[in-house]
Design an enzyme around this catalytic site. Structure first.
Site, PDB file in Angstrom:
ATOM      1  N   LYS A   1     -44.343  -0.412 -24.667  1.00 61.44           N
ATOM      2  CA  LYS A   1     -44.903   0.631 -25.540  1.00 61.44           C
ATOM      3  C   LYS A   1     -46.399   0.442 -25.750  1.00 61.44           C
ATOM      4  CE  LYS A   1     -44.640  -1.107 -30.218  1.00 61.44           C
ATOM      5  NZ  LYS A   1     -44.432  -0.951 -31.607  1.00 61.44           N
TER       6      LYS A   1
ATOM      7  N   LYS B   1     -41.814 -11.037 -30.336  1.00 62.44           N
ATOM      8  CA  LYS B   1     -43.023 -11.660 -30.892  1.00 62.44           C
ATOM      9  C   LYS B   1     -42.897 -13.164 -31.022  1.00 62.44           C
ATOM     10  CE  LYS B   1     -44.658  -7.552 -33.312  1.00 62.44           C
ATOM     11  NZ  LYS B   1     -44.740  -6.877 -34.597  1.00 62.44           N
TER      12      LYS B   1
ATOM     13  N   LYS C   1     -50.656  -1.197 -30.943  1.00 59.31           N
ATOM     14  CA  LYS C   1     -51.957  -1.424 -31.573  1.00 59.31           C
ATOM     15  C   LYS C   1     -52.298  -2.899 -31.624  1.00 59.31           C
ATOM     16  CE  LYS C   1     -50.787  -0.243 -36.074  1.00 59.31           C
ATOM     17  NZ  LYS C   1     -49.740  -1.218 -36.386  1.00 59.31           N
TER      18      LYS C   1
HETATM   19  P1  AMP Z   1     -46.797   0.150 -36.338  1.00 61.17           P
HETATM   20  O1  AMP Z   1     -47.612   0.237 -35.089  1.00 61.17           O
HETATM   21  O2  AMP Z   1     -45.676  -0.836 -36.236  1.00 61.17           O
HETATM   22  O3  AMP Z   1     -47.616   0.027 -37.562  1.00 61.17           O
HETATM   23  O4  AMP Z   1     -46.049   1.540 -36.422  1.00 61.17           O
HETATM   24  C1  AMP Z   1     -46.468   2.638 -37.205  1.00 61.17           C
HETATM   25  C2  AMP Z   1     -45.666   3.829 -36.776  1.00 61.17           C
HETATM   26  O5  AMP Z   1     -46.092   4.264 -35.474  1.00 61.17           O
HETATM   27  C3  AMP Z   1     -44.158   3.547 -36.657  1.00 61.17           C
HETATM   28  O6  AMP Z   1     -43.461   4.677 -37.139  1.00 61.17           O
HETATM   29  C4  AMP Z   1     -43.944   3.374 -35.186  1.00 61.17           C
HETATM   30  O7  AMP Z   1     -42.633   3.717 -34.795  1.00 61.17           O
HETATM   31  C5  AMP Z   1     -44.969   4.345 -34.598  1.00 61.17           C
HETATM   32  N1  AMP Z   1     -45.403   3.908 -33.264  1.00 61.17           N
HETATM   33  C6  AMP Z   1     -46.023   2.733 -32.951  1.00 61.17           C
HETATM   34  N2  AMP Z   1     -46.269   2.655 -31.623  1.00 61.17           N
HETATM   35  C7  AMP Z   1     -45.785   3.792 -31.076  1.00 61.17           C
HETATM   36  C8  AMP Z   1     -45.737   4.315 -29.733  1.00 61.17           C
HETATM   37  N3  AMP Z   1     -46.217   3.636 -28.704  1.00 61.17           N
HETATM   38  N4  AMP Z   1     -45.171   5.540 -29.545  1.00 61.17           N
HETATM   39  C9  AMP Z   1     -44.663   6.245 -30.593  1.00 61.17           C
HETATM   40  N5  AMP Z   1     -44.674   5.807 -31.864  1.00 61.17           N
HETATM   41  C10 AMP Z   1     -45.231   4.608 -32.122  1.00 61.17           C
END
Ligand code: AMP
Length: 323
Positions: free
Chosen positions: A192, A111, A195
């Site tokens: 990956k 980032k 979001k």
């Molecule tokens: P965040 O997007 O950082 O808020 O992540 C929230 C949760 O979703 C965390 O436990 C991440 O590890 C999981 N997560 C986010 N993106 C992915 C993805 N592409 N595949 C699987 N798990 C994800």
């Protein structure tokens, strides 16, 4: 069983990756006050952000967590900033961590790459994440694969603090699902599904995408050259990703799919079927934000009382005078 906690960051609209990698694990593991889930809004402030968008995403994500099946009668659902102890413990842990270990974090490197100026919070937020977990004497952190390095840091900080100042924290462990722990972007299956990608990114399936959008995104997903799955041959990353999505949505390994076209059709049907009930429940909750804010208020009350003991223990161990 071990206490569990996990949070999502309101930095964009929730994706299928969030659901299959994390939220579905939470829904399956609801055990009253031993399970805490919610929204880590303080973590959404690490990169340039729009205050109104963070507030709106927090409410939307809370409603989506409930729509996905979190039941406030069987777990605690809360917003991180409603529990001031997170920020307080963060400071004690900053005094326990080293800048070198933070600069090694993959997410920091990614980032901050190419940025002229980087918020100090982008460097230190993994310490806040450690505070999120250590505050509740949590043993298990159900997350996707991308969070492993951060949970390792939380473990290191807990062990270091305990050995320097006496036994204070439970040492946590990351728990990832067997399938769906890392969904990849449909357009670039080497990164990956994230979001924080732009809202219209064609490789990211959002939980509120209508069926036609889901179908279009999956039908345009990158596959390997050729048209058929070749039995006995390792599929490339795009095909492997679609197979993982299909398996994670249906709960079983994909069988009887021969062509990439069939794979995409089955995959789209499985995702649409998974999202339909969630979207219907979300529509009801979105029309009634008071219900959602009441859940968050009650959840924060429960979380605050659990956090108070650990914070007091940590303050005393590190040498702060009791008030
Ligand atoms: P965040 O997007 O950082 O808020 O992540 C929230 C949760 O979703 C965390 O436990 C991440 O590890 C999981 N997560 C986010 N993106 C992915 C993805 N592409 N595949 C699987 N798990 C994800």
């Amino acid at each position: 069983m071990a206490r569990a906690l996990s949070l999502v960051v309101p930095s964009g609209a929730l994706t299928l990756g969030n659901l299959l990698g994390a939220i579905n694990q939470w829904v399956a593991d609801q055990r009253g006050t031993d399970t805490l889930y919610g929204i880590a809004d303080l973590h959404a402030l690490t990169t340039p952000h729009d205050p109104a968008a963070v507030r709106a995403a927090t409410l939307e994500q809370a409603a989506l967590l409930l729509a996905a099946g979190l039941d406030p009668g069987r777990c605690t659902v809360f917003v991180q900033s409603h529990v001031p102890a997170h920020a307080e413990l963060h400071w004690l842990l900053e005094a326990t961590g080293y800048d070198g270990e933070l600069r090694r974090m993959i997410q920091y490197k990614q980032k901050s790459a190419g940025q002229q100026s980087v918020r100090a919070a982008l460097l230190t937020y993994p310490i806040l994440q450690a505070a999120d977990v250590l505050l509740y004497d949590v043993a298990a952190v159900p997350v996707g694969d991308d969070q492993r390095q951060h949970i390792e840091l939380a473990r290191d900080l807990a062990v270091r603090f305990n050995s320097r100042y006496g036994q204070t924290f439970v040492v946590p462990q990351a728990v990832t699902p067997a399938v769906g722990a890392r969904l990849m972007d449909l357009q670039d299956p080497t990164v990956k599904m994230s979001k924080s990608a732009p809202p219209q990114a064609p490789g990211v399936i959002r939980l509120l995408d209508p069926p036609d959008v889901v179908r279009r995104k999956i039908s345009r997903a990158v596959t390997d050259s050729g048209r058929q799955l070749e039995p006995g041959t390792e599929p490339g990353p795009g095909v492997a990703n679609l197979l993982a999505i299909l398996a994670a949505c249906t709960g079983e390994a994909a069988t009887g799919v021969a062509s990439y076209r069939e794979l995409k059709e089955s995959c789209a049907a499985a995702v649409i079927a998974l999202l339909a009930p969630l979207q219907a429940r979300y529509a009801v909750l979105a029309a009634d934000p008071q219900t959602v804010t009441k859940v968050l208020r009650d959840g924060a009350g429960q979380a605050r009382s659990l956090a108070a003991d650990t914070l007091a223990r940590a303050k005393s161990a590190i040498g702060l005078l009791a008030p």
